[in-house]
Scaffold this active site. Structure first.
Site, short mmCIF file in Angstrom:
data_model
loop_
_atom_site.label_atom_id
_atom_site.label_comp_id
_atom_site.label_asym_id
_atom_site.label_seq_id
_atom_site.Cartn_x
_atom_site.Cartn_y
_atom_site.Cartn_z
CE1 TYR A 72 -4.47 1.75 0.82
CE2 TYR A 72 -2.72 3.55 1.67
CZ TYR A 72 -3.88 3.02 1.24
OH TYR A 72 -5.03 3.97 1.17
CG PHE A 124 -8.43 14.84 -25.05
CD1 PHE A 124 -8.49 14.23 -26.41
CD2 PHE A 124 -8.77 14.04 -24.17
CE1 PHE A 124 -9.27 12.87 -26.44
CE2 PHE A 124 -9.34 12.91 -24.29
CZ PHE A 124 -9.45 12.21 -25.21
CG ASP A 125 -13.27 14.71 -25.64
OD1 ASP A 125 -11.84 14.20 -25.65
OD2 ASP A 125 -13.93 13.88 -26.33
CG ASP A 215 -2.82 16.43 -22.54
OD1 ASP A 215 -2.80 15.45 -22.33
OD2 ASP A 215 -4.43 16.81 -22.95
CB ALA A 217 -1.85 11.56 -24.33
CE LYS A 258 -5.37 8.29 -24.97
NZ LYS A 258 -5.71 9.43 -24.40
CG HIS A 450 -19.79 11.45 -28.78
ND1 HIS A 450 -19.88 12.36 -27.75
CD2 HIS A 450 -18.50 10.62 -28.56
CE1 HIS A 450 -18.75 12.31 -27.13
NE2 HIS A 450 -17.80 11.22 -27.73
C1 LIG Z 1 -6.62 10.47 -23.74
C2 LIG Z 1 -6.19 11.95 -23.36
C3 LIG Z 1 -6.35 12.30 -22.44
C4 LIG Z 1 -7.46 11.61 -21.25
O1 LIG Z 1 -6.80 10.59 -20.88
P1 LIG Z 1 -7.64 9.43 -20.16
O2 LIG Z 1 -6.46 8.48 -19.88
O3 LIG Z 1 -8.34 8.91 -21.49
O4 LIG Z 1 -8.27 9.89 -19.04
C5 LIG Z 1 -5.95 13.72 -22.17
N1 LIG Z 1 -5.37 14.31 -23.23
C6 LIG Z 1 -5.21 13.87 -24.32
C7 LIG Z 1 -4.36 14.46 -25.35
C8 LIG Z 1 -5.69 12.62 -24.64
O5 LIG Z 1 -5.16 11.87 -25.89
#
Ligand SMILES: *Cc1c(COP(=O)(O)O)cnc(C)c1O
Length: 459
Positions: A72, A124-125, A215, A217, A258, A450
């Site tokens: 933990y 990103f959304d 960001d 990813a 990713k 969607h």
């Molecule tokens: C996928 C993604 C996120 C969010 O990540 P999750 O692991 O799906 O919560 C944030 N920013 C970008 C650019 C992404 O591609």
């Protein structure tokens, strides 16, 4: 046609996938109310819905799964992950979380509140959602060339730095809580951001004393593009480019699903602000669990520590981006429009151009996705007006800048023959495009429609 770059791995384990008939797929479409998210994965032959968490882990990662330390507190897998991450990014503080949006949820409220703005090359959304959940407003500021899919540009993901400075002056620098650099720029089609653009943006941010968050990813895919396209970095390694990239920010949030090639995981990095890290820890403990596991099991932390490095391997990146470019070159042969050049994680078909007789309110991006499934059992999704939804005030359908059908490519999953199937299916649909009709929504939920909406083909 572009040469297919052979896989830098061989296959040790296989996962059978089902072949379906066209009649079966027609049935499945009806059952799913023509919503791609409603399809049963068993009835999908090639699943290109997302590249998030859908990659294949290596034998080393699977071995790591067995070696994960499930303590933990003070676990060895946590320690390993922190060590590896510090080495890669050169940041003092590293915090694992369960996925990208968890990083946003824990970090953003420490920087944003009511009345503040956050500016990004493109949100990103979920990132946009967490800016807004923190009470702030999100502003996109991508370069103009990103908005025309037919134009070729090396770095279509870049921030429009001139407009950035105008927005800062217009809103008042004291009201800008955060600048977010999304690398690669997912929403614009997986388009890269140059190191020069990161440097210019950071310089402006420092001038006005605004923190910058990457960001991250797809940081490794971005570094690969920088090596290919930015002269200064031609002879630099992915590791060196990554270090240079992260110098131009104060913190990062990352979805590790990713480029780090894990099925679940995320990271937060803070360059050197100890106070911010201490505040962050309090949020992480409330939302994600104790700081040495951050919403993940020890085995997940172990696989992530290994995946971060594998995702930066040059031969792997060359093969991965090569797959996307191979598909793109086939589309070029057929004269089929997509966001040019090919992005890092997928092809974004320009449904507005391909199905030019279908207006945005009949969802060309979604229509093309349905046809690809009908044609060959390929699942893709709309990135356009169907995803964007309605104006919250008037309830009217919004018109998106793009009408894309996204083919997101999972990492290390599909072979050359699968790519040939994709290209052929796109061509077959393209050849009968004039007969294709759009869609109408028959039911939709209030937010993020969607994922759940029901649709009906227009007769
Ligand atoms: C996928 C993604 C996120 C969010 O990540 P999750 O692991 O799906 O919560 C944030 N920013 C970008 C650019 C992404 O591609």
């Amino acid at each position: 046609m572009k040469k297919y770059i052979a896989e830098p791995f061989r296959i040790k384990m296989v996962e059978p996938i089902e072949m379906t008939t066209r009649e079966e797929r027609e049935e499945e479409l009806k059952k799913a109310h023509h919503n791609m998210f409603g399809l049963d994965s068993k009835k999908v032959y090639i699943d290109l819905l997302t590249d998030s968490g859908t990659g294949a882990m290596s034998d080393t990662q699977w071995a790591g799964i067995m070696r994960g330390d499930e303590a933990y507190a003070g676990g060895q897998s946590y320690k390993k992950l922190v060590e590896v991450s510090k080495e890669i990014f050169d940041y003092e503080f590293i915090q694992p979380v369960h996925q990208g949006r968890a990083a946003e949820k824990a970090l953003f409220p420490l920087l944003l509140k009511e009345g503040k703005f956050a500016i990004s090359n493109m949100f990103f959304d979920t990132t946009r959602a967490h800016v807004e959940l923190a009470g702030a407003r999100a502003i996109d500021c991508v370069v103009e060339e990103a908005k025309d899919p037919s134009i070729y540009a090396d770095f279509k993901g870049n921030m429009d730095t001139k407009r950035l400075e105008e927005i800062i002056n217009d809103k008042g620098s004291e009201n800008i809580g955060l600048i977010v650099m999304t690398i690669t720029n997912n929403s614009a089609g997986g388009q890269p951001v140059s190191v020069k653009n990161l440097r210019d943006t950071y310089k402006i941010a420092k001038k006005y004393d605004i923190p910058v968050c990457i960001d991250a990813a797809r940081f490794a895919e971005n570094a690969y593009f920088v090596k290919q396209r930015e002269k200064e970095f031609k002879d630099k390694s992915i590791e060196e480019i990554t270090k240079e990239t992260f110098k131009n920010a104060d913190m990062f949030t990352m979805s590790a699903k990713k480029d780090a090639i894990v099925n679940i995981g995320g990271l937060i990095g803070i360059k050197n602000d100890e106070k911010l890290y201490n505040d962050l820890k309090a949020n992480v403990i409330s939302y994600e669990g104790f700081i040495t596991y951050g919403g993940l099991s020890g085995r997940d932390l172990e696989a992530l520590a290994i995946g971060l490095k594998e995702g930066m391997n040059y031969d792997y990146l060359r093969y991965r981006i090569g797959q996307v470019e191979y598909l793109a070159s086939k589309l070029d042969d057929y004269n089929i429009a997509y966001q040019k050049p090919a992005g890092g994680h997928g092809i974004f078909l320009d449904a507005k151009a391909i199905l030019s007789h279908i207006p945005y309110y009949e969802f060309p991006g979604h229509t093309l996705a349905v046809e690809l499934y009908r044609q060959a059992g390929i699942r893709t999704c709309d990135i356009g007006s169907y995803m964007l939804g309605n104006d919250p005030d008037t309830g009217e359908q919004l018109k998106a800048d793009f009408e894309f059908t996204r083919l997101a490519i999972p990492r290390r999953v599909y072979t050359r023959a699968h790519f040939d199937v994709m290209a052929e299916a796109i061509k077959d649909v393209y050849d009968r495009r004039d007969e294709i009709k759009g869609f109408k929504i028959t039911w939709e939920p209030k937010v993020l429609r969607h994922f759940q909406a029901h649709l009906k083909p227009i007769e």
